[in-house]
Design a protein around this motif. Structure first.
Motif, mmCIF file in Angstrom:
data_model
loop_
_atom_site.group_PDB
_atom_site.id
_atom_site.type_symbol
_atom_site.label_atom_id
_atom_site.label_comp_id
_atom_site.label_asym_id
_atom_site.label_seq_id
_atom_site.Cartn_x
_atom_site.Cartn_y
_atom_site.Cartn_z
ATOM 1 N N VAL A 42 37.001 32.399 47.884
ATOM 2 C CA VAL A 42 38.092 32.342 48.445
ATOM 3 C C VAL A 42 38.013 32.078 50.190
ATOM 4 N N GLN A 43 37.116 32.798 50.692
ATOM 5 C CA GLN A 43 37.069 32.839 52.267
ATOM 6 C C GLN A 43 38.271 32.687 52.932
ATOM 7 N N ASP A 44 39.269 33.533 52.560
ATOM 8 C CA ASP A 44 40.362 33.738 53.480
ATOM 9 C C ASP A 44 40.771 35.322 54.206
ATOM 10 N N ASN A 45 39.460 35.643 54.582
ATOM 11 C CA ASN A 45 39.550 37.188 54.998
ATOM 12 C C ASN A 45 40.272 38.018 54.286
ATOM 13 N N ARG A 46 39.816 37.938 52.895
ATOM 14 C CA ARG A 46 40.316 39.319 52.131
ATOM 15 C C ARG A 46 39.650 40.443 52.699
ATOM 16 N N SER A 47 40.119 41.657 52.365
ATOM 17 C CA SER A 47 39.241 42.816 52.421
ATOM 18 C C SER A 47 38.681 43.060 51.216
ATOM 19 N N PRO A 48 37.437 43.901 51.182
ATOM 20 C CA PRO A 48 36.787 44.095 50.025
ATOM 21 C C PRO A 48 37.583 45.001 49.042
ATOM 22 N N ALA A 49 38.538 45.557 49.526
ATOM 23 C CA ALA A 49 39.569 46.460 48.543
ATOM 24 C C ALA A 49 40.482 45.397 47.900
ATOM 25 N N ASP A 50 40.865 44.362 48.479
ATOM 26 C CA ASP A 50 41.775 43.335 48.041
ATOM 27 C C ASP A 50 40.956 42.506 47.182
ATOM 28 N N SER A 51 39.709 42.234 47.263
ATOM 29 C CA SER A 51 38.921 41.379 46.440
ATOM 30 C C SER A 51 38.778 42.282 45.025
ATOM 31 N N ALA A 52 38.308 43.632 45.349
ATOM 32 C CA ALA A 52 38.113 44.465 44.120
ATOM 33 C C ALA A 52 39.492 44.465 43.229
ATOM 34 N N VAL A 73 30.040 33.055 42.955
ATOM 35 C CA VAL A 73 30.366 33.314 44.240
ATOM 36 C C VAL A 73 29.344 32.437 45.320
ATOM 37 N N ASN A 74 29.604 32.065 46.263
ATOM 38 C CA ASN A 74 28.914 31.644 47.376
ATOM 39 C C ASN A 74 27.650 32.619 47.693
ATOM 40 N N PRO A 75 26.662 32.192 48.485
ATOM 41 C CA PRO A 75 25.500 33.025 48.517
ATOM 42 C C PRO A 75 26.152 34.295 49.194
ATOM 43 N N LEU A 76 25.618 35.404 48.520
ATOM 44 C CA LEU A 76 26.045 36.766 49.072
ATOM 45 C C LEU A 76 25.721 37.316 50.220
ATOM 46 N N ASN A 77 24.518 36.421 51.010
ATOM 47 C CA ASN A 77 23.953 36.811 52.309
ATOM 48 C C ASN A 77 24.549 35.886 53.527
ATOM 49 N N ALA A 78 25.598 35.214 53.080
ATOM 50 C CA ALA A 78 25.955 34.149 53.980
ATOM 51 C C ALA A 78 27.300 34.394 54.518
ATOM 52 N N GLY A 79 27.865 33.798 55.533
ATOM 53 C CA GLY A 79 29.090 34.159 56.199
ATOM 54 C C GLY A 79 30.011 34.305 55.454
ATOM 55 N N GLY A 80 30.235 33.060 54.602
ATOM 56 C CA GLY A 80 31.472 32.929 53.506
ATOM 57 C C GLY A 80 31.646 34.418 52.766
ATOM 58 N N ALA A 81 30.718 35.103 52.450
ATOM 59 C CA ALA A 81 30.912 36.117 51.635
ATOM 60 C C ALA A 81 31.659 37.232 52.281
ATOM 61 N N LYS A 82 31.546 37.451 53.412
ATOM 62 C CA LYS A 82 32.171 38.333 54.452
ATOM 63 C C LYS A 82 33.475 37.986 54.292
ATOM 64 N N THR A 83 34.028 36.576 54.517
ATOM 65 C CA THR A 83 35.489 36.232 54.638
ATOM 66 C C THR A 83 35.999 36.345 53.204
ATOM 67 N N SER A 84 35.181 36.480 52.060
ATOM 68 C CA SER A 84 35.864 36.554 51.002
ATOM 69 C C SER A 84 35.911 38.070 50.271
ATOM 70 N N GLY A 85 35.489 39.228 51.305
ATOM 71 C CA GLY A 85 35.634 40.451 50.939
ATOM 72 C C GLY A 85 34.696 40.962 49.973
ATOM 73 N N LEU A 86 33.492 39.891 49.764
ATOM 74 C CA LEU A 86 32.372 40.410 49.155
ATOM 75 C C LEU A 86 31.353 41.193 50.172
ATOM 76 N N THR A 87 31.223 42.459 49.722
ATOM 77 C CA THR A 87 30.119 43.389 50.610
ATOM 78 C C THR A 87 29.605 44.123 49.451
ATOM 79 N N PRO A 88 28.318 44.813 49.904
ATOM 80 C CA PRO A 88 27.608 45.748 48.982
ATOM 81 C C PRO A 88 28.640 46.717 48.289
ATOM 82 N N GLU A 89 29.533 47.323 49.039
ATOM 83 C CA GLU A 89 30.504 48.140 48.504
ATOM 84 C C GLU A 89 31.381 47.484 47.509
ATOM 85 N N LEU A 90 31.744 46.443 47.838
ATOM 86 C CA LEU A 90 32.624 45.949 46.541
ATOM 87 C C LEU A 90 31.820 45.764 45.352
ATOM 88 N N PHE A 91 30.676 45.321 45.317
ATOM 89 C CA PHE A 91 29.744 45.034 44.371
ATOM 90 C C PHE A 91 29.586 46.346 43.564
#
Length: 191
Positions: A42-52, A73-91
């Motif tokens: 998505v890369q639309d600046n969602r929060s991890p809570a919104d993604s979850a 998902v896109n690479p988990l350790n790339a910039g796009g992951a953060k803008t998709s709300g994909l963080t270790p906490e989300l996982f």
């Protein structure tokens, strides 16, 4: 409104859009369909809570009809992951809602292939047995495909999804893409 139509009221959190209700007939997918892929780039600046919340809502529908959910998902350790709300906490929050997660394996600037695979795997503590590799077959050498193949065994990957990314086979078995797939799947590499 049918039960399924009611379930499909999913708040597209963070978008500010009006929630849509999808009315569909209640005819489950064919029993031969075992999984549904959620392409989550998505890369639309969602929060991890919104993604979850979104991933869990999709999962509840898919699981009700005895299907597995594959999260791509896109690479988990790339910039796009953060803008998709994909963080270790989300996982950690969605691990029980997803059957497989695809680690995108592609050539990235500034990262050695092994380092990239290990970095992405390290973000998925507790996901053992749910890993898939999504492999770009257009740009790897046989030596790199051997690294990917070894890691598929090392991390007990459940399946590999091939990403075409502009490659072609045609009727020529000597293309780079053909050699990549042959090397990855069979271990028969030309080196």
């Amino acid at each position: 409104m049918s039960d399924l139509a009611k379930e499909l009221v999913v708040d597209d959190v963070g978008s500010g859009d009006t929630v849509n209700v999808c009315r569909i007939s209640v005819t489950p997918l064919n029993a031969d369909v075992s999984a549904v892929v959620l392409d989550y780039e998505v890369q639309d600046n969602r929060s991890p809570a919104d993604s979850a919340k979104f991933i869990k809502a999709i999962s509840s529908i898919v699981k009700k009809y005895n299907k597995k959910l594959f999260l791509y998902v896109n690479p988990l350790n790339a910039g796009g992951a953060k803008t998709s709300g994909l963080t270790p906490e989300l996982f950690g929050d969605v691990v029980d809602y997803v059957d497989y997660i695809g680690l995108l394996i592609t050539r990235r600037k500034g990262k050695a292939l092994q380092e990239d695979i290990d970095d992405q795997h390290g973000l998925l503590a507790g996901w053992g047995g749910k890993l898939a590799f999504v492999v770009d077959i257009s740009n790897f050498t046989d030596d790199e495909m051997i690294v990917i193949r070894k890691n598929a065994f090392k991390y007990k990957v459940k399946f590999v999804m091939l990403w075409r990314n502009g490659s072609s086979f045609g009727d020529n078995c000597s293309t780079r893409s053909y050699a990549s797939v042959k090397c990855l799947v069979s271990g028969n590499c030309s080196q």
